[in-house]
Design a protein around this motif. Structure first.
Motif, PDB file in Angstrom:
ATOM      1  N   VAL A   1      12.660  -4.252 -13.207  1.00  9.02           N
ATOM      2  CA  VAL A   1      11.297  -3.735 -13.306  1.00  9.02           C
ATOM      3  C   VAL A   1      10.972  -2.991 -12.018  1.00  9.02           C
ATOM      4  O   VAL A   1      11.209  -3.493 -10.932  1.00  9.02           O
ATOM      5  CB  VAL A   1      10.293  -4.892 -13.515  1.00  9.02           C
ATOM      6  N   ASN A   2      10.465  -1.766 -12.169  1.00  7.26           N
ATOM      7  CA  ASN A   2      10.020  -1.021 -10.995  1.00  7.26           C
ATOM      8  C   ASN A   2       8.680  -1.569 -10.545  1.00  7.26           C
ATOM      9  O   ASN A   2       7.688  -1.470 -11.267  1.00  7.26           O
ATOM     10  CB  ASN A   2       9.870   0.475 -11.319  1.00  7.26           C
ATOM     11  N   ARG A   3       8.671  -2.159  -9.390  1.00  9.22           N
ATOM     12  CA  ARG A   3       7.422  -2.683  -8.838  1.00  9.22           C
ATOM     13  C   ARG A   3       6.978  -1.755  -7.728  1.00  9.22           C
ATOM     14  O   ARG A   3       7.791  -1.272  -6.948  1.00  9.22           O
ATOM     15  CB  ARG A   3       7.627  -4.089  -8.308  1.00  9.22           C
ATOM     16  N   PRO A   4       5.673  -1.543  -7.632  1.00 12.80           N
ATOM     17  CA  PRO A   4       5.196  -0.665  -6.560  1.00 12.80           C
ATOM     18  C   PRO A   4       5.437  -1.298  -5.194  1.00 12.80           C
ATOM     19  O   PRO A   4       5.394  -2.514  -5.052  1.00 12.80           O
ATOM     20  CB  PRO A   4       3.702  -0.522  -6.848  1.00 12.80           C
ATOM     21  N   ASP A   5       5.722  -0.458  -4.230  1.00 10.51           N
ATOM     22  CA  ASP A   5       5.887  -0.932  -2.854  1.00 10.51           C
ATOM     23  C   ASP A   5       4.513  -0.929  -2.194  1.00 10.51           C
ATOM     24  O   ASP A   5       3.899   0.123  -2.033  1.00 10.51           O
ATOM     25  CB  ASP A   5       6.853  -0.025  -2.097  1.00 10.51           C
ATOM     26  N   TRP A   6       4.038  -2.099  -1.844  1.00 10.57           N
ATOM     27  CA  TRP A   6       2.706  -2.236  -1.248  1.00 10.57           C
ATOM     28  C   TRP A   6       2.746  -2.134   0.272  1.00 10.57           C
ATOM     29  O   TRP A   6       1.731  -2.288   0.924  1.00 10.57           O
ATOM     30  CB  TRP A   6       2.103  -3.568  -1.666  1.00 10.57           C
ATOM     31  N   THR A   7       3.915  -1.874   0.840  1.00 11.51           N
ATOM     32  CA  THR A   7       4.041  -1.748   2.288  1.00 11.51           C
ATOM     33  C   THR A   7       3.674  -0.321   2.692  1.00 11.51           C
ATOM     34  O   THR A   7       4.317   0.634   2.272  1.00 11.51           O
ATOM     35  CB  THR A   7       5.473  -2.076   2.738  1.00 11.51           C
ATOM     36  N   LEU A   8       2.629  -0.216   3.500  1.00 19.89           N
ATOM     37  CA  LEU A   8       2.111   1.104   3.883  1.00 19.89           C
ATOM     38  C   LEU A   8       1.999   1.229   5.388  1.00 19.89           C
ATOM     39  O   LEU A   8       1.786   0.233   6.089  1.00 19.89           O
ATOM     40  CB  LEU A   8       0.722   1.321   3.265  1.00 19.89           C
ATOM     41  N   ASN A   9       2.078   2.470   5.861  1.00 19.80           N
ATOM     42  CA  ASN A   9       1.799   2.702   7.276  1.00 19.80           C
ATOM     43  C   ASN A   9       0.288   2.860   7.456  1.00 19.80           C
ATOM     44  O   ASN A   9      -0.477   2.844   6.491  1.00 19.80           O
ATOM     45  CB  ASN A   9       2.574   3.920   7.807  1.00 19.80           C
TER      46      ASN A   9
ATOM     47  N   ALA B   1      -5.133   3.729   5.419  1.00 18.31           N
ATOM     48  CA  ALA B   1      -6.450   4.323   5.654  1.00 18.31           C
ATOM     49  C   ALA B   1      -6.867   5.180   4.458  1.00 18.31           C
ATOM     50  O   ALA B   1      -8.018   5.112   4.007  1.00 18.31           O
ATOM     51  CB  ALA B   1      -6.436   5.152   6.932  1.00 18.31           C
ATOM     52  N   GLU B   2      -5.942   5.961   3.932  1.00 21.34           N
ATOM     53  CA  GLU B   2      -6.238   6.786   2.756  1.00 21.34           C
ATOM     54  C   GLU B   2      -6.590   5.920   1.551  1.00 21.34           C
ATOM     55  O   GLU B   2      -7.550   6.205   0.830  1.00 21.34           O
ATOM     56  CB  GLU B   2      -5.042   7.673   2.408  1.00 21.34           C
ATOM     57  N   LEU B   3      -5.822   4.856   1.346  1.00 23.79           N
ATOM     58  CA  LEU B   3      -6.067   3.965   0.219  1.00 23.79           C
ATOM     59  C   LEU B   3      -7.453   3.320   0.300  1.00 23.79           C
ATOM     60  O   LEU B   3      -8.165   3.227  -0.697  1.00 23.79           O
ATOM     61  CB  LEU B   3      -4.994   2.861   0.175  1.00 23.79           C
ATOM     62  N   LEU B   4      -7.846   2.920   1.508  1.00 27.06           N
ATOM     63  CA  LEU B   4      -9.120   2.222   1.684  1.00 27.06           C
ATOM     64  C   LEU B   4     -10.290   3.160   1.941  1.00 27.06           C
ATOM     65  O   LEU B   4     -11.436   2.713   2.009  1.00 27.06           O
ATOM     66  CB  LEU B   4      -8.997   1.212   2.840  1.00 27.06           C
ATOM     67  N   GLY B   5     -10.013   4.449   2.115  1.00 27.14           N
ATOM     68  CA  GLY B   5     -11.087   5.404   2.390  1.00 27.14           C
ATOM     69  C   GLY B   5     -11.634   5.265   3.798  1.00 27.14           C
ATOM     70  O   GLY B   5     -12.823   5.461   4.043  1.00 27.14           O
ATOM     71  N   LEU B   6     -10.759   4.917   4.735  1.00 32.94           N
ATOM     72  CA  LEU B   6     -11.151   4.737   6.133  1.00 32.94           C
ATOM     73  C   LEU B   6     -10.323   5.664   7.008  1.00 32.94           C
ATOM     74  O   LEU B   6      -9.358   6.263   6.552  1.00 32.94           O
ATOM     75  CB  LEU B   6     -10.900   3.285   6.562  1.00 32.94           C
ATOM     76  N   CYS B   7     -10.692   5.749   8.273  1.00 35.58           N
ATOM     77  CA  CYS B   7      -9.879   6.523   9.209  1.00 35.58           C
ATOM     78  C   CYS B   7      -8.877   5.580   9.878  1.00 35.58           C
ATOM     79  O   CYS B   7      -9.101   4.361   9.931  1.00 35.58           O
ATOM     80  CB  CYS B   7     -10.752   7.227  10.248  1.00 35.58           C
ATOM     81  N   PRO B   8      -7.766   6.097  10.383  1.00 32.75           N
ATOM     82  CA  PRO B   8      -6.767   5.249  11.037  1.00 32.75           C
ATOM     83  C   PRO B   8      -7.333   4.429  12.202  1.00 32.75           C
ATOM     84  O   PRO B   8      -6.921   3.296  12.421  1.00 32.75           O
ATOM     85  CB  PRO B   8      -5.711   6.245  11.518  1.00 32.75           C
ATOM     86  N   HIS B   9      -8.299   4.983  12.919  1.00 36.57           N
ATOM     87  CA  HIS B   9      -8.902   4.232  14.029  1.00 36.57           C
ATOM     88  C   HIS B   9      -9.594   2.973  13.508  1.00 36.57           C
ATOM     89  O   HIS B   9      -9.508   1.911  14.120  1.00 36.57           O
ATOM     90  CB  HIS B   9      -9.889   5.107  14.805  1.00 36.57           C
TER      91      HIS B   9
END
Length: 99
Positions: free
Chosen positions: A4-12, A17-25
């Protein structure tokens, strides 16, 4: 059986920040407040979302107490300033010396 292809939840930081709608800071600030970060410098988005949910729901999250206390302090200081500016300035009234 096919794997089964599972999504990789490991993010930089940038992708989280993009996923959460925040800035990297802001991500860096949240890490200082206790948001989980892996030793590799990456994030498990599921863990971060759970942490943010617990924090937003008022659950005990390490580091959240100081920020709530600071917020309450700022609100109290602002209220104090509003009350000070609402008080009329003391006025001197002449007293009749002819009593």
């Amino acid at each position: 059986m096919r794997p089964v292809n599972r999504p990789d939840w490991t993010l930089n930081t940038t992708r989280l920040a993009e996923l959460l709608g925040l800035c990297p800071h802001r991500i860096a600030v949240l890490v200082q407040e206790g948001m989980p970060k892996r030793d590799s410098g990456k994030y498990d988005a599921r863990e971060c979302i759970r942490w943010l949910h617990r924090r937003a729901s008022g659950a005990k999250v390490p580091g959240a107490g100081i920020h709530e206390a600071r917020r309450l302090l700022y609100e109290a200081q602002a209220q104090h300033k509003r009350l000070e500016s609402a008080q009329p300035a003391a006025t001197l009234v002449e007293v009749d010396d002819t009593r």
